[in-house]
Design a protein around this motif. Structure first.
Motif, PDB file in Angstrom:
ATOM      1  N   UNK A  34       0.832  -1.209   0.000  1.00  0.00           N
ATOM      2  CA  UNK A  34       0.000   0.000   0.000  1.00  0.00           C
ATOM      3  C   UNK A  34       0.865   1.257   0.000  1.00  0.00           C
ATOM      4  N   UNK A  35       1.901   1.267   0.809  1.00  0.00           N
ATOM      5  CA  UNK A  35       2.804   2.422   0.869  1.00  0.00           C
ATOM      6  C   UNK A  35       3.481   2.643  -0.481  1.00  0.00           C
ATOM      7  N   UNK A  36       3.950   1.552  -1.091  1.00  0.00           N
ATOM      8  CA  UNK A  36       4.602   1.656  -2.396  1.00  0.00           C
ATOM      9  C   UNK A  36       3.629   2.132  -3.468  1.00  0.00           C
ATOM     10  N   UNK A  37       2.369   1.675  -3.377  1.00  0.00           N
ATOM     11  CA  UNK A  37       1.358   2.076  -4.352  1.00  0.00           C
ATOM     12  C   UNK A  37       1.076   3.578  -4.262  1.00  0.00           C
ATOM     13  N   UNK A  38       1.012   4.094  -3.039  1.00  0.00           N
ATOM     14  CA  UNK A  38       0.798   5.537  -2.860  1.00  0.00           C
ATOM     15  C   UNK A  38       1.924   6.328  -3.521  1.00  0.00           C
ATOM     16  N   UNK A  39       3.132   5.852  -3.334  1.00  0.00           N
ATOM     17  CA  UNK A  39       4.290   6.542  -3.904  1.00  0.00           C
ATOM     18  C   UNK A  39       4.301   6.444  -5.422  1.00  0.00           C
ATOM     19  N   UNK A  40       4.079   5.246  -5.949  1.00  0.00           N
ATOM     20  CA  UNK A  40       4.135   5.038  -7.401  1.00  0.00           C
ATOM     21  C   UNK A  40       3.003   5.769  -8.121  1.00  0.00           C
ATOM     22  N   UNK A  41       1.824   5.805  -7.493  1.00  0.00           N
ATOM     23  CA  UNK A  41       0.665   6.461  -8.119  1.00  0.00           C
ATOM     24  C   UNK A  41       0.625   7.955  -7.818  1.00  0.00           C
ATOM     25  N   UNK A  42       1.568   8.415  -7.020  1.00  0.00           N
ATOM     26  CA  UNK A  42       1.644   9.824  -6.634  1.00  0.00           C
ATOM     27  C   UNK A  42       0.344  10.286  -5.983  1.00  0.00           C
ATOM     28  N   UNK A  43      -0.139   9.463  -5.046  1.00  0.00           N
ATOM     29  CA  UNK A  43      -1.349   9.781  -4.300  1.00  0.00           C
ATOM     30  C   UNK A  43      -0.954  10.076  -2.855  1.00  0.00           C
ATOM     31  N   UNK A  44      -1.424  11.190  -2.345  1.00  0.00           N
ATOM     32  CA  UNK A  44      -1.119  11.558  -0.966  1.00  0.00           C
ATOM     33  C   UNK A  44      -1.579  10.450  -0.014  1.00  0.00           C
ATOM     34  N   UNK A  45      -0.738  10.106   0.942  1.00  0.00           N
ATOM     35  CA  UNK A  45      -1.029   9.007   1.857  1.00  0.00           C
ATOM     36  C   UNK A  45      -2.306   9.243   2.655  1.00  0.00           C
TER      37      UNK A  45
END
Length: 233
Positions: A34-45
């Motif tokens: 989930x953390x990696x997905x937020x970073x890769x998709x450039x979505x604020x945590x």
């Protein structure tokens, strides 16, 4: 305004899900994914957590829902005219599994959703799939048959998924053969039930159970499904 908000939310979920699928084969449906997905998709945590409060668990359920949607799209586009009803059911389950683009994502999700804390989510996801199949094929039952049809198909679907996960046959032909055998088992059971109901010697003994079954009606709201939590008061 609500529609636009929902569309934006769905778009963010899709972006997170697409990004997460790159990590699931290695890390599973976990917080790391989930953390990696937020970073890769450039979505604020913070935004991601607002949309998916349970992180990767909610993304795994979104992945399952995406597969259901793809199955329904294919059911609408395929010509099933002339097929026996049992063959239409088999086709629907096959379409559902063929909608999967990453078997490892399903394997990881199956492992997670069998954990005690997520078992209700897993049951609701499977029930939602078979409910979608029955509705798409025109099921109009509103009595106890609404439940028994979905319970039987849930068992068939679950068994087929587990077999399919370990199937390395050409184009998964072994899985489709397995599916057909399971549906045959259900049809044999239904035939036996009909014979029992038609037996005049058994009618006095079945009067009570049949009356009780007649009192059972289908749920009145979509949320009233196995795995659902009662509304908070």
């Amino acid at each position: 305004m609500k529609t636009e908000h929902k569309q934006a939310q769905n778009a963010t979920t899709d972006a997170l899900l697409d990004a997460a699928l790159m990590h699931v084969p290695f890390d599973g449906w976990t917080e790391a994914t989930f953390t990696a997905a937020c970073k890769d998709a450039d979505v604020d945590a913070v935004l991601a957590r607002a949309i998916c409060p349970r992180g990767a668990v909610d993304l795994a359920l979104a992945y399952h829902a995406r597969g259901d949607a793809l199955m329904l799209q294919r059911l609408k586009s395929e010509d099933l005219t002339g097929l026996r009803f049992r063959d239409k059911i088999a086709a629907a389950i096959r379409y559902r599994l063929e909608a999967v683009d990453d078997k490892e994502a399903v394997r990881r999700g199956t492992t997670m959703l069998t954990l005690p804390q997520y078992a209700a989510d897993g049951a609701k996801a499977i029930w939602g799939t078979v409910d979608a199949i029955w509705n798409a094929l025109g099921d109009g039952s509103d009595d106890i048959n609404w439940y028994t049809k979905r319970a039987s198909l849930s068992a068939v679907y679950t068994a087929t998924v587990l077999y399919w996960l370990g199937d390395d046959s050409l184009e998964h032909q072994a899985s489709w053969d397995f599916l057909n055998r399971r549906i045959d088992n259900v049809m044999q059971f239904e035939k036996l039930k009909a014979e029992v109901q038609a037996n005049p010697l058994l009618k006095p003994f079945l009067a009570g159970p049949n009356w009780l079954a007649d009192q059972i009606k289908r749920p009145q709201v979509a949320e009233d499904l196995p795995g659902s939590l009662p509304p908070r008061r």
